[in-house]
Design a protein around this motif. Structure first.
Motif, PDB file in Angstrom:
ATOM      1  N   CYS A   1      22.493  42.566 -53.871  1.00  0.00           N
ATOM      2  CA  CYS A   1      22.636  41.107 -53.910  1.00  0.00           C
ATOM      3  C   CYS A   1      21.455  40.405 -53.256  1.00  0.00           C
ATOM      4  O   CYS A   1      21.174  39.244 -53.547  1.00  0.00           O
TER       5      CYS A   1
ATOM      6  N   GLU B   1      25.766  42.968 -66.898  1.00  0.00           N
ATOM      7  CA  GLU B   1      26.808  42.269 -67.663  1.00  0.00           C
ATOM      8  C   GLU B   1      26.993  42.938 -69.022  1.00  0.00           C
ATOM      9  O   GLU B   1      28.119  43.191 -69.449  1.00  0.00           O
TER      10      GLU B   1
ATOM     11  N   HIS C   1      28.724  46.074 -68.679  1.00  0.00           N
ATOM     12  CA  HIS C   1      30.126  45.813 -68.343  1.00  0.00           C
ATOM     13  C   HIS C   1      30.942  45.543 -69.610  1.00  0.00           C
ATOM     14  O   HIS C   1      32.036  46.083 -69.781  1.00  0.00           O
TER      15      HIS C   1
ATOM     16  N   ARG D   1      39.956  46.072 -63.746  1.00  0.00           N
ATOM     17  CA  ARG D   1      40.056  44.800 -63.007  1.00  0.00           C
ATOM     18  C   ARG D   1      39.064  44.776 -61.851  1.00  0.00           C
ATOM     19  O   ARG D   1      38.391  43.779 -61.599  1.00  0.00           O
TER      20      ARG D   1
ATOM     21  N   GLU E   1      35.748  43.855 -62.939  1.00  0.00           N
ATOM     22  CA  GLU E   1      35.600  42.406 -63.140  1.00  0.00           C
ATOM     23  C   GLU E   1      35.182  41.750 -61.820  1.00  0.00           C
ATOM     24  O   GLU E   1      34.274  40.914 -61.776  1.00  0.00           O
ATOM     25  N   GLU E   2      35.849  42.162 -60.758  1.00  0.00           N
ATOM     26  CA  GLU E   2      35.512  41.597 -59.448  1.00  0.00           C
ATOM     27  C   GLU E   2      34.082  41.956 -59.052  1.00  0.00           C
ATOM     28  O   GLU E   2      33.363  41.143 -58.471  1.00  0.00           O
TER      29      GLU E   2
ATOM     30  N   LEU F   1      31.530  42.538 -60.999  1.00  0.00           N
ATOM     31  CA  LEU F   1      30.590  41.697 -61.744  1.00  0.00           C
ATOM     32  C   LEU F   1      30.590  40.273 -61.203  1.00  0.00           C
ATOM     33  O   LEU F   1      29.523  39.652 -61.039  1.00  0.00           O
ATOM     34  N   ASP F   2      31.746  39.790 -60.888  1.00  0.00           N
ATOM     35  CA  ASP F   2      31.845  38.423 -60.366  1.00  0.00           C
ATOM     36  C   ASP F   2      31.081  38.276 -59.047  1.00  0.00           C
ATOM     37  O   ASP F   2      30.278  37.364 -58.875  1.00  0.00           O
ATOM     38  N   ALA F   3      31.312  39.192 -58.139  1.00  0.00           N
ATOM     39  CA  ALA F   3      30.630  39.121 -56.843  1.00  0.00           C
ATOM     40  C   ALA F   3      29.125  39.284 -57.020  1.00  0.00           C
ATOM     41  O   ALA F   3      28.338  38.628 -56.323  1.00  0.00           O
TER      42      ALA F   3
ATOM     43  N   ARG G   1      27.370  38.382 -59.657  1.00  0.00           N
ATOM     44  CA  ARG G   1      26.847  37.121 -60.190  1.00  0.00           C
ATOM     45  C   ARG G   1      26.635  36.114 -59.076  1.00  0.00           C
ATOM     46  O   ARG G   1      25.654  35.390 -59.052  1.00  0.00           O
ATOM     47  N   ARG G   2      27.582  36.062 -58.147  1.00  0.00           N
ATOM     48  CA  ARG G   2      27.471  35.115 -57.044  1.00  0.00           C
ATOM     49  C   ARG G   2      26.563  35.650 -55.941  1.00  0.00           C
ATOM     50  O   ARG G   2      26.354  35.000 -54.927  1.00  0.00           O
TER      51      ARG G   2
END
Lengths: 240, 240
Positions: B117, B129, B132, B199, B202-203, B205-207, B209-210
């Motif tokens: 990150c 992504e 994913h 699931r 998904e988390e 990838l989300d983290a 991205r942020r």
DNA sequence: TCAAGAAATAATGAATGCATTATTGCCGAC
DNA sequence: GTCGGCAATAATGCATTCATTATTTCTTGA
């Protein structure tokens, strides 16, 4: 010319047990491996020096075969680098290497702290408390040498409390690579860092007492991050 | 009797670059090392089998010296164990070993996520992504083989994005040790685990991205913890 | 005098040989 | 028939040897 004969014990002093091949030197190769590792980690060879097979063989009283087997292993561990047809050289630590190694140490210590909280006994916590106060006593006496010794012991105890042999041996390998660089932190700024580190160790002990695994992991990671900053910021002074 | 000749490439297929000795096989020893590692990781030797030096030498067309050097290194990596005067044996993974290795992988992946990150580019996130969604597509098609492939690629990309060679090589070594155990998760309970893992991804990838480093680290650690539980809970079924 | 090249020397990488230890097969005793 | 001991065989661990490559030294020419 070499400086002194390699040590004869396979694990001298306070070195932590090497996880996977822990018990005594089964084969000659194993013993040579341990002695050579200590010899290099203790800084008897300068970074960039080529490793003199001939001299080491005579010094150790063995032939080149087991020595070269040990060299290959030490290269795999990252202590040496093998140049084709030019033998082994002692691998130096660039500023980038230091950053990387400290970060990995941070990750490993964070894991160790987390796992330790899941498994540590009250007795072990008491031992670490004792080491902590011994270390503090060195801190107030400005005994840097003693401080470092207790400091290392504390971190080793935490790793041991994690009850994870794979972690222990990986940690030990990283420690070996880093120990070649003696960080004689004696600049004016490092005194601030010292007291800061002491405060962080208070937090470490506190989290450990409460067995707050994730929190301890986070503290340890930041602890190593700060150590990393302190070391790399003054990397221009000296590197050996 | 051995099953087939070891591969000839030093890094076959999607294997991540081995951090420290990445570039092509400089010496014969290096090439042998890579080929033997692949040979063992791919499961051509059963756990507990003794490694037949003689046959391997003939098969590889080399003498015992470079082979034995490679064996020593592979033993240091944890793939083999050396018994005194009894040669090398393929090291099996006990239930305890699995637990330990998964935990270390968790620690390393947590670190990788955190570091990634700090350094990852938008392009790299886009790549992940894509992987994913490819993986998700395998998931809905119940294509477990493809799912695992993309899964590994995602984790590899995260490690690569951490920009830490020491981490990469340590991670690679752990991966090798684990890959010998084929986890053909096909029990009824594992379907629940599968969706749960999806699931979690998904988390992840989300983290990512942020660029939420510590959060991503925590997710990845728990991800591996859950994987660990899934594997060890049905360790009684089969282990190879 | 210095530089460039060639010969001599030393060091590395790998193969082979030898001593020691484990493993296997065989024989005899119970 | 099976167990225990002994010889034969094979495998391991290390030393030694050989070929190749790097390094040094010496020579020769400008």
């Amino acid at each position: 010319m070499l400086k002194s004969t390699p040590p004869t014990a396979e694990n001298s002093g306070d070195e932590p047990a090497r996880g996977d091949s822990a018990r005594g030197p089964a084969s000659l190769h194993d013993e040579i491996l341990g002695r050579l590792r200590d010899y290099i980690v203790e800084g008897n060879l300068e970074a960039g020096d080529r490793v003199p097979e001939r001299e080491l063989c005579e010094m150790l009283g063995i032939s080149r075969t087991p020595l070269r087997e040990a060299l290959k292993v030490l290269a795999a561990e990252g202590l040496l680098e093998l140049l084709p047809n030019r033998g082994a050289r002692v691998r130096g630590l660039s500023a980038q290497d230091l950053i990387e190694l400290f970060d990995v140490m941070g990750g490993l210590e964070a894991l160790a702290g987390r796992l330790a909280c899941e498994a540590i006994t009250d007795d072990e916590i008491a031992e670490i408390e004792k080491l902590h106060y011994d270390m503090y006593s060195c801190y107030v006496r400005r005994d840097m040498h003693g401080y470092f010794r207790f400091n290392q012991l504390i971190h080793q105890k935490i790793v041991a409390a994690a009850r994870n042999g794979a972690l222990a041996s990986t940690y030990s390998a990283m420690t070996s690579r880093l120990r070649r660089a003696r960080f004689t932190a004696n600049t004016s700024r490092s005194r601030d860092r010292w007291s800061e580190a002491m405060r962080e160790h208070e937090e470490i002990l506190d989290a450990l007492r409460r067995r707050a695994g994730p929190e301890l992991g986070e503290i340890l990671f930041q602890h190593l991050r700060n150590k990393r900053s302190a070391v790399t910021s003054k990397a221009e002074d000296q590197e050996s």
